[in-house]
Each structure stands twice: as structure tokens, then as C-alpha cells.
Design a protein around this motif. Structure first.
Motif, mmCIF file in Angstrom:
data_model
loop_
_atom_site.group_PDB
_atom_site.id
_atom_site.type_symbol
_atom_site.label_atom_id
_atom_site.label_comp_id
_atom_site.label_asym_id
_atom_site.label_seq_id
_atom_site.Cartn_x
_atom_site.Cartn_y
_atom_site.Cartn_z
ATOM 1 N N LEU A 1 10.516 2.575 -7.172
ATOM 2 C CA LEU A 1 10.009 3.108 -8.432
ATOM 3 C C LEU A 1 10.449 2.256 -9.610
ATOM 4 O O LEU A 1 9.702 2.068 -10.576
ATOM 5 N N LEU A 2 11.662 1.716 -9.523
ATOM 6 C CA LEU A 2 12.154 0.843 -10.584
ATOM 7 C C LEU A 2 11.313 -0.422 -10.685
ATOM 8 O O LEU A 2 11.074 -0.942 -11.780
ATOM 9 N N GLU A 3 10.840 -0.923 -9.542
ATOM 10 C CA GLU A 3 9.963 -2.097 -9.542
ATOM 11 C C GLU A 3 8.671 -1.825 -10.309
ATOM 12 O O GLU A 3 8.069 -2.745 -10.872
ATOM 13 N N GLN B 1 8.212 10.070 3.895
ATOM 14 C CA GLN B 1 8.421 10.011 5.338
ATOM 15 C C GLN B 1 7.232 10.618 6.080
ATOM 16 O O GLN B 1 6.861 10.162 7.166
ATOM 17 N N GLN B 2 6.620 11.639 5.468
ATOM 18 C CA GLN B 2 5.431 12.249 6.082
ATOM 19 C C GLN B 2 4.267 11.271 6.132
ATOM 20 O O GLN B 2 3.347 11.439 6.938
ATOM 21 N N ALA B 3 4.317 10.252 5.258
ATOM 22 C CA ALA B 3 3.268 9.223 5.242
ATOM 23 C C ALA B 3 3.632 8.048 6.151
ATOM 24 O O ALA B 3 2.926 7.035 6.161
ATOM 25 N N GLY B 4 4.754 8.176 6.867
ATOM 26 C CA GLY B 4 5.123 7.144 7.835
ATOM 27 C C GLY B 4 6.158 6.146 7.375
ATOM 28 O O GLY B 4 6.391 5.148 8.063
ATOM 29 N N VAL B 5 6.807 6.397 6.251
ATOM 30 C CA VAL B 5 7.815 5.476 5.746
ATOM 31 C C VAL B 5 9.182 6.151 5.800
ATOM 32 O O VAL B 5 9.422 7.145 5.100
ATOM 33 N N SER B 6 10.057 5.644 6.631
ATOM 34 C CA SER B 6 11.409 6.173 6.732
ATOM 35 C C SER B 6 12.321 5.364 5.821
ATOM 36 O O SER B 6 12.681 4.220 6.135
ATOM 37 N N ARG C 1 0.835 -1.200 0.000
ATOM 38 C CA ARG C 1 0.000 0.000 0.000
ATOM 39 C C ARG C 1 0.872 1.254 0.000
ATOM 40 O O ARG C 1 0.592 2.218 -0.712
ATOM 41 N N GLN C 2 1.929 1.231 0.804
ATOM 42 C CA GLN C 2 2.840 2.378 0.850
ATOM 43 C C GLN C 2 3.610 2.535 -0.463
ATOM 44 O O GLN C 2 3.906 3.646 -0.886
ATOM 45 N N ASP C 3 3.906 1.411 -1.096
ATOM 46 C CA ASP C 3 4.574 1.465 -2.404
ATOM 47 C C ASP C 3 3.672 2.129 -3.440
ATOM 48 O O ASP C 3 4.127 2.917 -4.272
ATOM 49 N N ARG C 4 2.375 1.807 -3.385
ATOM 50 C CA ARG C 4 1.423 2.419 -4.324
ATOM 51 C C ARG C 4 1.306 3.916 -4.070
ATOM 52 O O ARG C 4 1.163 4.711 -5.007
ATOM 53 N N LEU C 5 1.381 4.296 -2.798
ATOM 54 C CA LEU C 5 1.344 5.723 -2.451
ATOM 55 C C LEU C 5 2.549 6.444 -3.050
ATOM 56 O O LEU C 5 2.411 7.538 -3.616
ATOM 57 N N LEU C 6 3.730 5.840 -2.941
ATOM 58 C CA LEU C 6 4.940 6.439 -3.509
ATOM 59 C C LEU C 6 4.800 6.622 -5.018
ATOM 60 O O LEU C 6 5.183 7.663 -5.574
ATOM 61 N N LYS C 7 4.221 5.629 -5.667
ATOM 62 C CA LYS C 7 4.015 5.714 -7.110
ATOM 63 C C LYS C 7 3.086 6.872 -7.454
ATOM 64 O O LYS C 7 3.344 7.630 -8.405
#
Length: 349
Positions: free
Chosen positions: A114-116, A99-104, A74-80
Motif C-alpha cells: 500500500l505504501l508503494e 489471502q482469499q484471493a490467493g495471496v498469502s 495484478r494482485q497488488d492492484r486488487l489489494l489497492k
């Protein structure tokens, strides 16, 4: 009996083969104690292999999980989504927003995620700005000529103006170099503050390149010069390439091209015009590709002054083969289809 079976197994050195040998003995009814006595492997290893085999029914080793991922799917999709909102954001900037979304995570981790998803950092392609009118005109033009075949386009003479500059400024140049050779003389493209620029007008068709004329230095193409160019260059080209056969002339919507005197002159000469040509559409004009090829060839000659530059331009122009010209013309149906597919937006050409 045990010694006879184990003897050839003792020559095995790989972990995989050792594991297979231990399980083979176990299947043949030998106890763990019996197998330990063969000294085929340490006692703890033998009992671990046997235990794993009993639990999983296989001698294959379960793949280790490795270091846990710092982000969920889910966090990966947010980054995308964050990246797609701003394609020019750097990996460091994305890491801060993530990081503001909770991922350090580091910028390097961001790039891997992103490459994935197939998002790779590349230079932005340079294309003319397309207004709504440009897009509408492109669609109108492409729909009008969507049924034309390569044979139809073979009756068109494409034309355009182009600038050529000294010291390799006309086009891109790539070099292959070793570490520490960035400023080696053979790996540097010299530049000057105010390079001499030569403007040319040329035309071509599927039958090959036509006339090429060089404008006098510090002279801009105006309606007087353009009419003279058409008189001295276009008409001889049409006669040479098509004879009495009717051909079609293409030029873009530059102000000097649309002047009333030019429109009247073309009409008086019975020159049929392709179009109306859509603005900001070099991707629809194959002569743009011809200019790029010509500029690369000229840059390789490394002319050092304006006279040499003009000489090289003319030499390389006449050296362009008819096969190359024909291939560019034959790409027109694909160009039209590509613009229609992209709904008037930028194409790959």
C-alpha cells in the motif's frame, strides 16, 4: 611485462576495482592463466569475471533479483481496490481478505504494498457531517462570492461562539518524550471528569480582533443574550474599526442568530448581513482558525481555575496581532475557490 602492469593493481582492495583490473589485463591480451599467476584474485573469480564480460560486454555486475515478490502486479492492484473500498480496514484485515484471493502475505507486506501506491495510514480528519442541502448551500454561497477579492473580504466582520475548558481540553497537545517517559509529569495532559467550561463570543476583521465577551457560567447563548452581545460588543467594534464606512457582518445559522427579534434588530441598526451562511461550514469561517490559535496559547498558560482561565483568555485575545487577523481574512478567496473545486465537499481549511 605482466609484473610491471599488475604491480600497481595488487594494491587495489575493492571488488569493483579488482574486477576492473582483471578485465583490463584481459583486454591487453593476457590469458586467464596469466592473470591467475598474478594472484590478484582467486582463480574461479577471475574466470567468472572474464566470462561475464564476454557475455555482456560490460564489467558491471547484473543486479541480483533478490527474493521473489509474493504478489503480482495484478494482485497488488486488487489489494489497492480492497483498501479503497474500506479506508478504515486494518492491514491484518486486508491480509485475510487478500489471502482469499490467493495471496498469502503478512500484514507487514500489505503495508509495504500500500505504501508503494502512496496509501499511508493516518488519523481520519474530523469534519462536520455534510448533508446534500449543506453541500448545495455551500456551492450557492461560494458562487455568490467567487469574484470577491481580499479587499472585499476586508470589509467583513466575522463572528462566532467558542468553548474553552480547563486542563488543556480545548485543543490538541503534542509532546516530545524519550522511551519510558509516557507518564512523566511534563508529558501528561491532566483531565477531569467534568471540566469547567467557559463560553465566549468574539469577532474580528482584517483590521484586527474586536470585542470578546464571556458568558456567565452555566448560561447558554439565547436570543436575549445575543441581542445584548450585539448591542454591547458588535456595534462598538464596527464603530472603532470602520467608523462611518459601511461594513458587513457575518454570523452562522444558529437558532438564536436567526430569531425574528435578532433579524429585526439588525435591520433597525442598518447592519448588512453576509450570506445566507451555509450550515456546517466552519472551513469557510476564518475565525475558527483564530479560535484554534487562541486555545493553544491559552493552554500553554496552564490556568488552574475558572477565574484564571477567563483572565488568560482575555489577555491572549488582545495580544493577537493585526497581521495575523489580516492573513486569515486574506485566505477567504482561496477558501471559496477550494470549496468550488471540491464541488461543495470538505476543504483543507
Amino acid at each position: 611485462m605482466l609484473e610491471i602492469i599488475v604491480l600497481p593493481l595488487l594494491t587495489m582492495v575493492t571488488c569493483k576495482e579488482t574486477r576492473a583490473a582483471i578485465i583490463a589485463l584481459h583486454k591487453n591480451g593476457f590469458t586467464g592463466k596469466d592473470i591467475v599467476a598474478t594472484k590478484i584474485a582467486p582463480k574461479s573469480t577471475i574466470y567468472r569475471f572474464i566470462k561475464n564480460f564476454k557475455e555482456r560486454g560490460s564489467i558491471l555486475v547484473k543486479k541480483a533479483s533478490g527474493r521473489p515478490r509474493k504478489s503480482s502486479k495484478r494482485q497488488d492492484r486488487l489489494l489497492k481496490r480492497i483498501q479503497l473500498r474500506d479506508r478504515s480496514a486494518t492491514s491484518a484485515e486486508l491480509a485475510q481478505e487478500w489471502q482469499q484471493a490467493g495471496v498469502s502475505a503478512s500484514a507487514r507486506t500489505v503495508r509495504r504494498r500500500l505504501l508503494e501506491d502512496g496509501l499511508v495510514s493516518r488519523r481520519a480528519a474530523k469534519k462536520p457531517l455534510l448533508s446534500k442541502k449543506n453541500i448545495r448551500d455551500r456551492l450557492i454561497f461560494c458562487r455568490k462570492y467567487s469574484e470577491w477579492t481580499a479587499e472585499d473580504w476586508g470589509k467583513v466582520i466575522f463572528s462566532d461562539e467558542a468553548p474553552f475548558r480547563l486542563f488543556g481540553a480545548s485543543g490538541k497537545r503534542l509532546v516530545r518524550r524519550r522511551k519510558g517517559e509516557r507518564y512523566h509529569q511534563s508529558c501528561v495532559m491532566p483531565t477531569v471528569k467534568h471540566p469547567d467550561t467557559i463560553h465566549v463570543w468574539g469577532c474580528f476583521s482584517s483590521k484586527g480582533v474586536g470585542s470578546l465577551t464571556i458568558l456567565p457560567k452555566n448560561t447558554a447563548m439565547n436570543k436575549e443574550w445575543y441581542q445584548n452581545t450585539l448591542q454591547q460588543q458588535l456595534l462598538p467594534t464596527t464603530q472603532q474599526q470602520f467608523g462611518e464606512e459601511q461594513c458587513i457582518f457575518q454570523h452562522d445559522g444558529a437558532p438564536c442568530h436567526k430569531a425574528k427579534v435578532i433579524t429585526k434588530w439588525l435591520g433597525d441598526q442598518n447592519v448588512e448581513i453576509l450570506g445566507p451562511w451555509p450550515g456546517n461550514s466552519p472551513d469557510l469561517n476564518p475565525i475558527e482558525n483564530l479560535w484554534s490559535i487562541l486555545k493553544r496559547r491559552v493552554d500553554k498558560q496552564k490556568p488552574t481555575n475558572s477565574d484564571k482561565l477567563q483572565e488568560v483568555i482575555m489577555k491572549e485575545w488582545v495580544a493577537i496581532s493585526q497581521d495575523l487577523a489580516q492573513k486569515l481574512i486574506e485566505s477567504m478567496p482561496s477558501r471559496i475557490a477550494e470549496v468550488l473545486k471540491k464541488k461543495g465537499q470538505y476543504s483543507k481549511y
